[in-house]
Motif scaffolding. Structure first.
Motif, PDB file in Angstrom:
ATOM      1  N   THR A   1       5.215  -4.427   0.273  1.00 14.48           N
ATOM      2  CA  THR A   1       4.557  -3.401   1.064  1.00 14.48           C
ATOM      3  C   THR A   1       4.115  -2.266   0.147  1.00 14.48           C
ATOM      4  OG1 THR A   1       5.927  -3.954   2.970  1.00 14.48           O
ATOM      5  CG2 THR A   1       4.827  -1.812   3.017  1.00 14.48           C
ATOM      6  N   VAL A   2       2.857  -1.854   0.301  1.00 14.51           N
ATOM      7  CA  VAL A   2       2.308  -0.750  -0.479  1.00 14.51           C
ATOM      8  C   VAL A   2       2.144   0.425   0.477  1.00 14.51           C
ATOM      9  CG1 VAL A   2       0.423  -0.002  -1.981  1.00 14.51           C
ATOM     10  CG2 VAL A   2       1.053  -2.430  -1.890  1.00 14.51           C
ATOM     11  N   ASP A   3       3.039   1.409   0.334  1.00 16.01           N
ATOM     12  CA  ASP A   3       3.007   2.572   1.217  1.00 16.01           C
ATOM     13  C   ASP A   3       3.677   3.739   0.498  1.00 16.01           C
ATOM     14  OD1 ASP A   3       2.624   4.222   3.355  1.00 16.01           O
ATOM     15  OD2 ASP A   3       4.048   3.222   4.693  1.00 16.01           O
ATOM     16  N   GLY A   4       2.926   4.405  -0.350  1.00 20.84           N
ATOM     17  CA  GLY A   4       3.489   5.497  -1.152  1.00 20.84           C
ATOM     18  C   GLY A   4       4.311   4.979  -2.314  1.00 20.84           C
ATOM     19  N   GLY A   5       4.344   3.698  -2.512  1.00 26.24           N
ATOM     20  CA  GLY A   5       5.098   3.009  -3.552  1.00 26.24           C
ATOM     21  C   GLY A   5       5.113   1.530  -3.216  1.00 26.24           C
ATOM     22  N   TYR A   6       5.837   0.759  -4.001  1.00 24.90           N
ATOM     23  CA  TYR A   6       5.950  -0.678  -3.764  1.00 24.90           C
ATOM     24  C   TYR A   6       7.339  -0.976  -3.227  1.00 24.90           C
ATOM     25  CZ  TYR A   6       1.828  -0.945  -6.751  1.00 24.90           C
ATOM     26  OH  TYR A   6       0.583  -0.781  -7.282  1.00 24.90           O
TER      27      TYR A   6
ATOM     28  N   VAL B   1       2.278 -11.175  -2.165  1.00 25.00           N
ATOM     29  CA  VAL B   1       1.449 -10.764  -1.032  1.00 25.00           C
ATOM     30  C   VAL B   1       1.579  -9.245  -0.901  1.00 25.00           C
ATOM     31  CG1 VAL B   1       0.987 -11.045   1.420  1.00 25.00           C
ATOM     32  CG2 VAL B   1       1.897 -12.978   0.094  1.00 25.00           C
ATOM     33  N   PHE B   2       0.543  -8.529  -1.318  1.00 27.01           N
ATOM     34  CA  PHE B   2       0.547  -7.074  -1.243  1.00 27.01           C
ATOM     35  C   PHE B   2       0.017  -6.651   0.125  1.00 27.01           C
ATOM     36  CE2 PHE B   2       0.797  -7.834  -5.731  1.00 27.01           C
ATOM     37  CZ  PHE B   2       1.596  -6.812  -6.202  1.00 27.01           C
ATOM     38  N   ASP B   3       0.880  -6.027   0.923  1.00 23.21           N
ATOM     39  CA  ASP B   3       0.555  -5.572   2.273  1.00 23.21           C
ATOM     40  C   ASP B   3       0.340  -4.057   2.208  1.00 23.21           C
ATOM     41  OD1 ASP B   3       0.225  -5.236   4.977  1.00 23.21           O
ATOM     42  OD2 ASP B   3       2.312  -5.685   5.496  1.00 23.21           O
ATOM     43  N   ARG B   4      -0.928  -3.650   2.087  1.00 19.47           N
ATOM     44  CA  ARG B   4      -1.234  -2.231   1.871  1.00 19.47           C
ATOM     45  C   ARG B   4      -1.328  -1.482   3.188  1.00 19.47           C
ATOM     46  NH1 ARG B   4      -6.616   0.557  -0.096  1.00 19.47           N
ATOM     47  NH2 ARG B   4      -5.813   2.663  -0.383  1.00 19.47           N
TER      48      ARG B   4
ATOM     49  N   CYS C   1      -4.959   6.132  -4.736  1.00 29.36           N
ATOM     50  CA  CYS C   1      -4.082   5.650  -5.811  1.00 29.36           C
ATOM     51  C   CYS C   1      -3.628   4.217  -5.569  1.00 29.36           C
ATOM     52  CB  CYS C   1      -2.871   6.567  -5.945  1.00 29.36           C
ATOM     53  SG  CYS C   1      -1.756   6.107  -7.277  1.00 29.36           S
ATOM     54  N   SER C   2      -3.395   3.868  -4.312  1.00 27.36           N
ATOM     55  CA  SER C   2      -2.818   2.550  -4.007  1.00 27.36           C
ATOM     56  C   SER C   2      -3.867   1.466  -3.769  1.00 27.36           C
ATOM     57  CB  SER C   2      -1.906   2.644  -2.788  1.00 27.36           C
ATOM     58  OG  SER C   2      -2.654   2.979  -1.648  1.00 27.36           O
ATOM     59  N   GLU C   3      -5.132   1.760  -4.028  1.00 23.90           N
ATOM     60  CA  GLU C   3      -6.174   0.787  -3.685  1.00 23.90           C
ATOM     61  C   GLU C   3      -6.341  -0.330  -4.711  1.00 23.90           C
ATOM     62  OE1 GLU C   3     -10.112   3.232  -5.248  1.00 23.90           O
ATOM     63  OE2 GLU C   3      -9.664   3.155  -3.129  1.00 23.90           O
ATOM     64  N   GLU C   4      -5.565  -0.302  -5.768  1.00 21.47           N
ATOM     65  CA  GLU C   4      -5.679  -1.336  -6.788  1.00 21.47           C
ATOM     66  C   GLU C   4      -4.296  -1.639  -7.359  1.00 21.47           C
ATOM     67  OE1 GLU C   4      -8.792  -1.988 -10.369  1.00 21.47           O
ATOM     68  OE2 GLU C   4      -7.677  -0.108 -10.460  1.00 21.47           O
TER      69      GLU C   4
ATOM     70  N   PHE D   1      -8.310  -5.305  -6.228  1.00 23.16           N
ATOM     71  CA  PHE D   1      -8.499  -4.306  -5.184  1.00 23.16           C
ATOM     72  C   PHE D   1      -7.651  -4.693  -3.970  1.00 23.16           C
ATOM     73  CE2 PHE D   1     -10.765  -2.794  -1.372  1.00 23.16           C
ATOM     74  CZ  PHE D   1     -10.745  -1.427  -1.632  1.00 23.16           C
ATOM     75  N   LEU D   2      -6.999  -3.708  -3.345  1.00 19.01           N
ATOM     76  CA  LEU D   2      -6.162  -3.941  -2.172  1.00 19.01           C
ATOM     77  C   LEU D   2      -6.755  -3.185  -0.986  1.00 19.01           C
ATOM     78  CD1 LEU D   2      -2.636  -3.330  -3.786  1.00 19.01           C
ATOM     79  CD2 LEU D   2      -3.820  -5.521  -3.488  1.00 19.01           C
ATOM     80  N   PRO D   3      -7.445  -3.872  -0.084  1.00 13.95           N
ATOM     81  CA  PRO D   3      -8.001  -3.187   1.088  1.00 13.95           C
ATOM     82  C   PRO D   3      -6.881  -2.615   1.968  1.00 13.95           C
ATOM     83  CG  PRO D   3      -8.901  -5.407   0.860  1.00 13.95           C
ATOM     84  CD  PRO D   3      -7.771  -5.291  -0.098  1.00 13.95           C
ATOM     85  N   SER D   4      -7.074  -1.398   2.449  1.00 12.69           N
ATOM     86  CA  SER D   4      -6.082  -0.753   3.304  1.00 12.69           C
ATOM     87  C   SER D   4      -5.965  -1.495   4.638  1.00 12.69           C
ATOM     88  CB  SER D   4      -6.467   0.701   3.551  1.00 12.69           C
ATOM     89  OG  SER D   4      -5.455   1.354   4.258  1.00 12.69           O
ATOM     90  N   GLY D   5      -4.723  -1.692   5.087  1.00 12.31           N
ATOM     91  CA  GLY D   5      -4.476  -2.373   6.355  1.00 12.31           C
ATOM     92  C   GLY D   5      -4.565  -3.878   6.267  1.00 12.31           C
ATOM     93  N   GLU D   6      -4.673  -4.421   5.066  1.00 13.93           N
ATOM     94  CA  GLU D   6      -4.781  -5.875   4.889  1.00 13.93           C
ATOM     95  C   GLU D   6      -3.751  -6.381   3.886  1.00 13.93           C
ATOM     96  OE1 GLU D   6      -8.709  -7.315   4.047  1.00 13.93           O
ATOM     97  OE2 GLU D   6      -9.631  -5.778   5.303  1.00 13.93           O
ATOM     98  N   ARG D   7      -3.566  -7.697   3.932  1.00 14.06           N
ATOM     99  CA  ARG D   7      -2.701  -8.367   2.958  1.00 14.06           C
ATOM    100  C   ARG D   7      -3.578  -9.049   1.912  1.00 14.06           C
ATOM    101  NH1 ARG D   7       2.669 -11.034   5.432  1.00 14.06           N
ATOM    102  NH2 ARG D   7       3.543  -9.101   6.245  1.00 14.06           N
ATOM    103  N   THR D   8      -3.202  -8.887   0.657  1.00 15.97           N
ATOM    104  CA  THR D   8      -3.936  -9.494  -0.446  1.00 15.97           C
ATOM    105  C   THR D   8      -2.973 -10.375  -1.226  1.00 15.97           C
ATOM    106  OG1 THR D   8      -5.346  -7.539  -0.603  1.00 15.97           O
ATOM    107  CG2 THR D   8      -5.324  -9.029  -2.504  1.00 15.97           C
TER     108      THR D   8
END
Length: 127
Positions: free
Chosen positions: A47-52, A68-71, A77-80, A91-98
């Motif tokens: 989970t990407v939310d102010g940190g990992y 699986v990065f869940d942003r 700052c957390s978009e990559e 790139f990590l789209p907000s609200g999506e899993r990459t």
């Protein structure tokens, strides 16, 4: 210097130490990637939310791993995510899993960061 001055200095040093411990040590126990029942790659959701979270992932050498990065965060700052050892800059789209798939070929500790190197995590590869 008076005793009051020393007390203030000691309190400041202890506060700085507590903040450093909180950000760099607390909650750093590794999360093991879970091996898929179908024989597919091991997988861990970060989970990407102010940190990992988890910030440390433990995997086995030679094993395919899906990170699986869940942003959840919307900050720039957390978009990559950058994993230099595996030539990853994603790139990590907000609200999506990459999903990022890697297959470590050597043991060691491999850092990953955000594009600005402010958010930090590690992949620990057991030999």
């Amino acid at each position: 210097m008076s005793a009051t001055d020393w007390t203030v200095i000691l309190a400041a040093v202890l506060a700085i130490a507590a903040v450093n411990w909180w950000f760099f040590v607390a909650g750093q126990s590794p999360a093991a990637a879970v091996v898929a029942e179908s024989g597919g790659p091991a997988e861990v959701v970060i989970t990407v939310d102010g940190g990992y979270s988890p910030a440390v992932v433990q995997v086995r050498k030679g094993e395919r791993v899906r990170l699986v990065f869940d942003r959840k965060d919307t900050s720039s700052c957390s978009e990559e995510v950058v994993i230099p050892a595996f030539d990853v800059r994603q790139f990590l789209p907000s609200g999506e899993r990459t999903v990022i798939e890697i297959q470590p070929t050597e043991a060691g500790r491999f850092p990953f960061t955000c594009g600005m190197s402010m958010l930090r995590g590690s992949i620990i590869v057991d030999g």
